[in-house]
Design a protein around this motif. Sequence first.
Motif, PDB file in Angstrom:
ATOM      1  N   GLN A 183      10.336   7.102   4.516  1.00 21.31           N
ATOM      2  CA  GLN A 183      11.407   8.103   4.575  1.00 21.31           C
ATOM      3  C   GLN A 183      12.624   7.669   3.759  1.00 21.31           C
ATOM      4  OE1 GLN A 183      11.168  11.094   5.677  1.00 21.31           O
ATOM      5  NE2 GLN A 183       9.163  10.886   6.639  1.00 21.31           N
ATOM      6  N   VAL A 184      12.991   6.406   3.845  1.00 16.01           N
ATOM      7  CA  VAL A 184      14.139   5.915   3.075  1.00 16.01           C
ATOM      8  C   VAL A 184      13.834   5.953   1.575  1.00 16.01           C
ATOM      9  CG1 VAL A 184      15.553   3.873   2.560  1.00 16.01           C
ATOM     10  CG2 VAL A 184      15.109   4.527   4.931  1.00 16.01           C
ATOM     11  N   MET A 185      12.618   5.609   1.207  1.00  8.18           N
ATOM     12  CA  MET A 185      12.232   5.674  -0.207  1.00  8.18           C
ATOM     13  C   MET A 185      12.335   7.108  -0.733  1.00  8.18           C
ATOM     14  SD  MET A 185       8.987   3.021  -0.149  1.00  8.18           S
ATOM     15  CE  MET A 185       8.408   3.426  -1.798  1.00  8.18           C
ATOM     16  N   GLN A 186      11.896   8.056   0.063  1.00 10.35           N
ATOM     17  CA  GLN A 186      11.971   9.456  -0.358  1.00 10.35           C
ATOM     18  C   GLN A 186      13.428   9.908  -0.448  1.00 10.35           C
ATOM     19  OE1 GLN A 186       9.577  12.120   2.003  1.00 10.35           O
ATOM     20  NE2 GLN A 186      10.246  13.935   0.877  1.00 10.35           N
ATOM     21  N   MET A 242       0.824  -1.203   0.000  1.00 11.51           N
ATOM     22  CA  MET A 242       0.000   0.000   0.000  1.00 11.51           C
ATOM     23  C   MET A 242       0.858   1.252   0.000  1.00 11.51           C
ATOM     24  SD  MET A 242      -3.147  -0.749  -0.340  1.00 11.51           S
ATOM     25  CE  MET A 242      -3.844   0.862   0.028  1.00 11.51           C
ATOM     26  N   LEU A 243       1.956   1.224   0.724  1.00 10.84           N
ATOM     27  CA  LEU A 243       2.860   2.368   0.753  1.00 10.84           C
ATOM     28  C   LEU A 243       3.368   2.695  -0.649  1.00 10.84           C
ATOM     29  CD1 LEU A 243       4.448   4.407   2.523  1.00 10.84           C
ATOM     30  CD2 LEU A 243       6.249   2.670   2.688  1.00 10.84           C
ATOM     31  N   PRO A 297       3.789   8.684  -5.296  1.00 14.34           N
ATOM     32  CA  PRO A 297       3.671   9.405  -6.574  1.00 14.34           C
ATOM     33  C   PRO A 297       4.201   8.618  -7.767  1.00 14.34           C
ATOM     34  CG  PRO A 297       5.428  10.330  -5.209  1.00 14.34           C
ATOM     35  CD  PRO A 297       4.684   9.362  -4.354  1.00 14.34           C
ATOM     36  N   GLU A 298       5.052   7.618  -7.528  1.00 17.75           N
ATOM     37  CA  GLU A 298       5.579   6.807  -8.624  1.00 17.75           C
ATOM     38  C   GLU A 298       4.542   5.840  -9.167  1.00 17.75           C
ATOM     39  OE1 GLU A 298       6.962   7.081  -5.662  1.00 17.75           O
ATOM     40  OE2 GLU A 298       8.764   8.289  -6.045  1.00 17.75           O
ATOM     41  N   GLU A 299       3.479   5.586  -8.387  1.00 23.29           N
ATOM     42  CA  GLU A 299       2.441   4.653  -8.838  1.00 23.29           C
ATOM     43  C   GLU A 299       1.108   5.389  -8.986  1.00 23.29           C
ATOM     44  OE1 GLU A 299       2.401   0.760  -7.098  1.00 23.29           O
ATOM     45  OE2 GLU A 299       4.581   0.568  -7.162  1.00 23.29           O
ATOM     46  N   MET A 300       0.172   5.175  -8.072  1.00 22.64           N
ATOM     47  CA  MET A 300      -1.181   5.694  -8.292  1.00 22.64           C
ATOM     48  C   MET A 300      -1.609   6.741  -7.265  1.00 22.64           C
ATOM     49  SD  MET A 300      -2.164   4.159 -11.033  1.00 22.64           S
ATOM     50  CE  MET A 300      -3.960   4.245 -11.078  1.00 22.64           C
ATOM     51  N   GLY A 301      -0.642   7.303  -6.533  1.00 18.75           N
ATOM     52  CA  GLY A 301      -1.009   8.255  -5.495  1.00 18.75           C
ATOM     53  C   GLY A 301      -0.182   9.520  -5.522  1.00 18.75           C
ATOM     54  N   ARG A 336       2.479  12.274  -2.730  1.00 13.83           N
ATOM     55  CA  ARG A 336       3.218  12.398  -1.470  1.00 13.83           C
ATOM     56  C   ARG A 336       2.267  12.643  -0.310  1.00 13.83           C
ATOM     57  NH1 ARG A 336       7.554  10.188  -1.087  1.00 13.83           N
ATOM     58  NH2 ARG A 336       8.367  11.204  -2.946  1.00 13.83           N
ATOM     59  N   ILE A 337       1.208  13.396  -0.543  1.00 12.66           N
ATOM     60  CA  ILE A 337       0.232  13.673   0.509  1.00 12.66           C
ATOM     61  C   ILE A 337      -0.447  12.385   0.959  1.00 12.66           C
ATOM     62  CG2 ILE A 337      -1.944  14.827   1.052  1.00 12.66           C
ATOM     63  CD1 ILE A 337       0.470  16.675   0.954  1.00 12.66           C
ATOM     64  N   GLN A 338      -0.797  11.524   0.021  1.00  8.44           N
ATOM     65  CA  GLN A 338      -1.443  10.265   0.385  1.00  8.44           C
ATOM     66  C   GLN A 338      -0.501   9.367   1.185  1.00  8.44           C
ATOM     67  OE1 GLN A 338      -3.011   9.246  -3.697  1.00  8.44           O
ATOM     68  NE2 GLN A 338      -4.855   8.787  -2.533  1.00  8.44           N
ATOM     69  N   VAL A 339       0.773   9.389   0.839  1.00  7.43           N
ATOM     70  CA  VAL A 339       1.761   8.622   1.608  1.00  7.43           C
ATOM     71  C   VAL A 339       1.820   9.137   3.036  1.00  7.43           C
ATOM     72  CG1 VAL A 339       4.236   8.164   1.891  1.00  7.43           C
ATOM     73  CG2 VAL A 339       3.171   7.925  -0.354  1.00  7.43           C
TER      74      VAL A 339
END
Length: 318
Positions: free
Chosen positions: A212-215, A172-173, A178-182, A184-187
């Motif tokens: 955080q690590v992904m970002q 879900m994360l 933003p790279e998929e279907m959402g 940064r706000i949704q994350v």
Amino acid sequence: MAFLSSRRRRARLALALDDAALSRLLKTLQATTSTGTIATTDLCSAQISRLLDQDTDDWDRRSHQISVLAYCLSDSHVPRAWAAREPGNASALVLSAWAQLVRARSEGRLEDGAAVAESCFQAAELAPEDPTPWVVLLGLSRLERRNQSEVFGLWNEVLARDRWNREAYLNMLAYLGPEEMGSRIQVLDFVDAVRARAPENAPCAATELTAQVMQYQSVLTLGGVEALMARNHWSHAPAAQALDRAARTWARPGFLHHAAALADLNLLAYALIAAERRSEARPVFEAINGTVTAWPWRVEGDPVTEFEKARNRAATGL
């Protein structure tokens, strides 16, 4: 988890992490499949069944074991052949579906999504309490870029069976990013909800730090000036606070006890080194005891080499 004794253990990649039974099975499967005998499928399926039938209600452990087996057998004929021979075996159906999903992610295309979904639905009928068929369906819906109402429906099916399923939360994360279907706000909203509800030592405890690590890595991989400035990410309040919460408790003996705890400790060690918090990283590396996960270390090079470099920096403070 094993903790560091007076001797530092040599770093090595270990997909099974500290699951000794799974580690032994992977070695046995490698030896069995290398023989090339006609009975390979029967031998492998019997060996896999023996492991998966041990703790049939430990969903966290089952998800970990099937995910590792699916990864290791994604290029093998064994999962599909086993499912074809035993269509009434939920474990065989789920493993086959998960292995096809792993292969599809690797190749960037899905051969037969409908067949994967059908295997999952059959497995769900055979084992109604098992969350793993729904975990695979969730992963499939990500790959197929399904709409959010459908994805959240699958997500709720997983949670109804295993409230803190680690694989589901990580799916879900990624989906909400933003790279998929959402976005940064949704994350951020998702992470806030997880932090408010989940126990600090739940299997999904690493959701916030993973975000955080992904970002951080998304900036790091840009290269140039952006990569040079990436370390500033850890001085921002959300990242620093996420790191504070994890560093405070995760490395304590017995605090994390889910199947992928060592993977989460690898994540924490990586983040602490990236944030230049080396003294705090030292006990985390001791808890890891040389068991390396490919992610997050692989982003900057060979995982074992990067792990060793980071462990040495934590030990020496340099």
